[in-house]
Design a protein around this motif. Structure first.
Motif, short mmCIF file in Angstrom:
data_model
loop_
_atom_site.label_atom_id
_atom_site.label_comp_id
_atom_site.label_asym_id
_atom_site.label_seq_id
_atom_site.Cartn_x
_atom_site.Cartn_y
_atom_site.Cartn_z
N TYR A 1 66.98 62.42 12.84
CA TYR A 1 68.20 61.71 12.52
C TYR A 1 69.28 62.56 11.92
CZ TYR A 1 71.23 57.82 10.96
OH TYR A 1 72.45 56.91 10.65
N ALA A 2 68.70 63.30 10.81
CA ALA A 2 69.53 64.17 9.99
C ALA A 2 69.82 65.49 10.83
CB ALA A 2 68.62 64.52 8.76
N GLY A 3 69.31 65.78 12.06
CA GLY A 3 69.87 66.62 12.69
C GLY A 3 68.69 67.84 12.63
N MET A 4 67.60 67.70 12.35
CA MET A 4 66.57 69.03 12.40
C MET A 4 66.49 69.18 14.07
SD MET A 4 62.57 68.72 11.92
CE MET A 4 62.05 67.54 13.11
N ARG A 5 66.68 70.50 14.27
CA ARG A 5 66.53 71.23 15.64
C ARG A 5 65.56 72.20 15.61
NH1 ARG A 5 68.22 67.22 16.32
NH2 ARG A 5 70.15 66.34 17.30
N PHE A 6 64.63 72.30 14.62
CA PHE A 6 63.56 73.26 14.31
C PHE A 6 62.66 73.06 13.50
CE2 PHE A 6 61.49 77.32 13.04
CZ PHE A 6 61.55 77.93 14.31
N PHE A 7 61.26 73.27 13.97
CA PHE A 7 60.27 72.94 13.06
C PHE A 7 59.39 74.07 13.31
CE2 PHE A 7 56.09 71.55 11.88
CZ PHE A 7 56.08 70.53 11.05
N ALA A 8 58.63 74.62 12.49
CA ALA A 8 57.62 75.59 12.51
C ALA A 8 56.71 75.28 11.45
CB ALA A 8 57.98 76.98 12.09
N GLY A 9 55.22 75.25 11.97
CA GLY A 9 54.25 74.78 10.93
C GLY A 9 52.80 75.12 11.56
N TYR A 10 51.96 74.64 10.65
CA TYR A 10 50.47 75.13 10.74
C TYR A 10 49.98 73.79 10.62
CZ TYR A 10 45.84 77.27 11.30
OH TYR A 10 44.69 77.54 11.76
N PRO A 11 49.47 73.05 11.70
CA PRO A 11 48.91 71.27 11.31
C PRO A 11 47.79 71.60 10.05
CG PRO A 11 49.37 72.00 13.43
CD PRO A 11 49.51 73.32 12.79
N ILE A 12 48.00 70.45 9.32
CA ILE A 12 47.05 70.17 8.16
C ILE A 12 46.94 69.03 7.75
CG2 ILE A 12 48.65 70.96 6.59
CD1 ILE A 12 46.22 72.08 4.91
N THR A 13 45.69 68.23 7.59
CA THR A 13 45.80 66.99 7.28
C THR A 13 46.10 66.80 5.59
OG1 THR A 13 43.74 66.92 8.61
CG2 THR A 13 43.97 65.04 6.64
N PRO A 14 46.61 66.01 5.30
CA PRO A 14 47.33 64.75 6.07
C PRO A 14 48.61 64.79 6.41
CG PRO A 14 47.32 64.35 3.75
CD PRO A 14 46.99 65.91 3.71
N SER A 15 49.18 65.90 6.80
CA SER A 15 50.59 65.98 7.44
C SER A 15 50.64 66.24 8.97
CB SER A 15 51.16 67.24 6.61
OG SER A 15 50.62 68.59 7.40
N THR A 16 49.36 66.45 9.39
CA THR A 16 49.50 66.75 10.89
C THR A 16 50.41 65.88 11.76
OG1 THR A 16 47.13 67.28 10.60
CG2 THR A 16 48.01 67.01 12.72
N GLU A 17 50.50 64.68 11.59
CA GLU A 17 51.34 63.69 12.30
C GLU A 17 52.75 64.12 12.38
OE1 GLU A 17 49.23 62.68 10.34
OE2 GLU A 17 47.60 61.60 11.27
N VAL A 18 53.33 64.96 11.43
CA VAL A 18 54.73 65.14 11.48
C VAL A 18 54.79 66.52 12.29
CG1 VAL A 18 56.41 66.21 9.87
CG2 VAL A 18 54.78 64.80 8.86
N ALA A 19 53.86 67.33 12.34
CA ALA A 19 54.05 68.45 13.26
C ALA A 19 53.71 68.00 14.87
CB ALA A 19 52.79 69.39 13.07
N GLU A 20 53.00 66.94 14.89
CA GLU A 20 52.59 66.44 16.23
C GLU A 20 53.93 65.46 16.75
OE1 GLU A 20 47.92 65.18 16.24
OE2 GLU A 20 49.47 63.49 15.99
N GLY A 21 54.37 64.81 15.77
CA GLY A 21 55.78 64.06 16.12
C GLY A 21 56.79 65.18 16.53
N SER A 22 56.99 65.98 15.83
CA SER A 22 58.12 67.11 16.24
C SER A 22 57.87 67.78 17.33
CB SER A 22 58.02 68.10 14.87
OG SER A 22 58.44 67.47 13.59
N ALA A 23 56.50 68.22 17.55
CA ALA A 23 56.16 68.95 18.82
C ALA A 23 56.57 68.17 19.84
CB ALA A 23 54.74 69.18 18.70
N ARG A 24 56.33 66.95 19.70
CA ARG A 24 56.57 65.63 21.01
C ARG A 24 58.18 65.57 21.07
NH1 ARG A 24 53.64 61.89 19.07
NH2 ARG A 24 55.19 60.97 18.24
N GLU A 25 59.11 65.46 20.17
CA GLU A 25 60.38 65.14 20.12
C GLU A 25 61.31 66.18 20.35
OE1 GLU A 25 61.05 61.86 20.30
OE2 GLU A 25 59.01 61.15 19.78
N LEU A 26 61.10 67.29 19.56
CA LEU A 26 62.13 68.46 19.69
C LEU A 26 62.38 68.87 20.91
CD1 LEU A 26 61.47 70.27 16.35
CD2 LEU A 26 63.52 69.28 17.00
#
Lengths: 378, 191
Positions: A21-46
């Motif tokens: 919503y804020a306009g994120m157009r780039f995500f880089a990360g290394y998935p790690i519990t308990p944040s993994t779903e943020v990477a998963e969601g970004s990978a799906r949506e971006l």
């Protein structure tokens, strides 16, 4: 229409939606519990909206990529937890000194080191303020509900763009993994702030110009502006300096661009504070136990209120002093061995009692624990 | 907890706490998400769904909680359960103590043999799934139908729609029937 926008989401999912919503157009990360779903969601949506998701080789590289993308003009974010947050610190420091807007989501879990991957904690409270070495001023926001996580992520992007600085979203495992109903706002319902862009001709561009509000207009690589970005302390042209007369102003700039505008950053939730003689003070998921405990105590006729930090850093010294001015006693709940309590002790008069309820065994503080402490100090 | 403060607390909230428990693979988390969507989206109440993470989620007793209220939900975790669904003996033994004295206990009597009280609703969810639907994996959906019937916290229509919105394509009929079987069998117990 509004019905369509209502969804049952985890905190981590709401974080992704807020970032988009804020306009994120780039995500880089290394998935790690308990944040993994943020990477998963970004990978799906971006990719669906022309954005980019990169899973990097580690957290050092992730943070570097996020900074690079932002310098190239994109709103960028990463998400991590304890061990990954530690690994990111060097490059977060680089973002502070290069004044690069970006959002770092830290879904807190127990530590130190690998610690407790699936257990809740707030033990990175001070790390969010003092993580990288050196002098700088940090901004950190802290959601306490899934709906909050959406709006606080939007606010984190706004603050990072407004102040040209990294902003930390201090989530915790309880909020990250709980599902609640949220209504995703329509486009335009929440104001979005964009970085001030360079408008001068390229030959006149001063990348770290000392403007009245200390925030310099920013150019993106590839737009025709030539500029140098370095982690060395630099002059307004972006080149390293050893001159005392340039070092002081640069460091003052990092502080003053934020500390002169704290009214734009501060955010407290104040509940049941009418005539309150005692206050529960907390942030994140603990605030929900505090609200529960305060409402139960009020039903028993005890004048207790709640103060919640939605912005944790910068610490709201003057506002908090005023909000707590009628209280004789303060009970601070936090999921660590005592971090934010020292800030509260620092600002309150000596005759106000400051009590702690601490928990660091991987479980959340319960309303009962807070009520037991309340009864003890009554 | 005998102090004066605790004696004087009056709770006026309509907060209702449910726990769906069983073993990993029985679909307790899925069922709790469906229940959360049915109550939160169709019935318009506030819900907080949470689940066990980590080693306990893999094998052994697994649980998923749903807290419901028409008011803002402050504390997001269950404090004292209003309803416990126990799909295995291990879950029964582990979570029974968390149930309120007058709480609703629903037990899969095809897998749970020892229940520490005689105040409970027993239904053979797993056996019904095998014989009525032909697939034991819908035992959780049958249980959702039973919860709707025994609590009224969600209507048969809302829970059916919520199940169908998450059911994989081609399984709609079986899932719809599973909700109905659970609902109808539970209604018989209610009489």
């Amino acid at each position: 229409m509004a019905e369509k926008q209502k969804r049952l989401l985890q905190g981590n999912g709401a974080c992704v939606q807020g970032a988009l919503y804020a306009g994120m157009r780039f995500f880089a990360g290394y998935p790690i519990t308990p944040s993994t779903e943020v990477a998963e969601g970004s990978a799906r949506e971006l990719p669906r909206i022309g954005g980019r998701f990169i899973q990097m080789e580690d957290e050092l590289a992730s943070m570097a990529a996020v900074i690079g993308a932002s310098v190239a003009g994109m709103k960028s974010m990463t998400a991590t937890s304890g061990p990954g947050y530690s690994l990111m610190q060097e490059n977060i420091g680089y973002a502070y000194i290069t004044e690069t807007p970006c959002v770092v989501v830290n879904v807190q879990r127990g530590g130190p080191s690998t610690g407790l991957p699936t257990k809740v904690s707030q033990s990175d409270t001070m790390q969010a303020r003092y993580g990288p070495h050196g002098d700088y001023t940090a901004i950190a926001v802290a959601p306490s509900t899934v709906a909050d996580t959406f709006s606080e992520t939007v606010r984190a992007f706004n603050l990072s763009e407004r102040f040209r600085t990294p902003v930390t979203v201090l989530l915790d495992e309880v909020i990250a993994h709980s599902r609640e109903i949220i209504t995703i706002p329509e486009k335009g319902e929440i104001e979005l702030i964009e970085r001030v862009k360079a408008t001068v001709p390229p030959e006149k561009f001063v990348p770290f110009e000392m403007t009245p509000n200390k925030v310099s207009p920013m150019a993106a690589y590839g737009e025709g502006y030539r500029f140098h970005v370095t982690g060395l302390t630099h002059d307004p042209m972006g080149f390293s300096t050893n001159e005392a007369k340039e070092i002081g102003p640069k460091l003052n700039k990092l502080r003053d661009k934020i500390m002169n505008y704290t009214a734009e950053i501060e955010k407290l939730r104040i509940e049941m504070m009418d005539e309150a003689e005692i206050a529960f003070v907390s942030y994140g998921s603990v605030s929900r136990a505090s609200l529960q405990a305060a409402s139960l105590a009020r039903s028993a006729g005890i004048k207790v209120g709640c103060v919640q930090f939605c912005t944790v850093w910068p610490f709201p010294d003057d506002t908090l002093k005023e909000v707590l001015s009628g209280c004789r006693k303060v009970i601070v709940g936090e999921l660590n061995m005592g971090q934010i309590v020292h800030e509260i002790r620092r600002i309150l008069p000596d005759d106000v009692e400051v009590h702690s309820v601490l928990r660091y065994d991987g479980e959340i503080i319960t309303p009962m624990q807070l009520l037991e402490k309340l009864e003890e100090v009554l | 907890m005998t102090g004066k403060l605790f004696d004087n607390i009056k709770t006026s909230s309509d907060r209702f706490e449910l726990r769906l428990s069983g073993s990993g693979g029985q679909g307790m988390i899925f069922a709790s998400v469906v229940l959360g969507e049915a109550i939160g989206l169709a019935e318009g109440k506030n819900v907080v769904q949470s689940q066990s993470y980590g080693p306990e989620a893999r094998g052994g007793a697994s649980k998923a909680d749903v807290v419901v209220s028409s008011q803002e939900i402050f504390y997001p975790k269950a404090m004292k359960l209003d309803l416990l669904l126990a799909m295995t003996q291990e879950a029964m033994d582990k979570y029974y103590a968390d149930l309120k004295e007058d709480g609703i206990l629903i037990v899969d009597t095809s897998l749970v043999t020892s229940v520490p009280t005689d105040k409970y609703y027993g239904l053979e969810f797993t056996r019904l799934a095998r014989h009525e639907i032909g697939q034991i994996m819908v035992a959780n959906v049958i249980a959702l139908g039973a919860i709707a019937a025994l609590t009224g916290i969600v209507s048969l229509e809302s829970i059916t729609n919520a199940v169908l919105s998450r059911a994989p394509r081609g399984t709609e009929d079986k899932n719809k029937k599973a909700v109905e079987v659970g609902y109808n069998e539970a209604m018989k117990l209610k009489k």
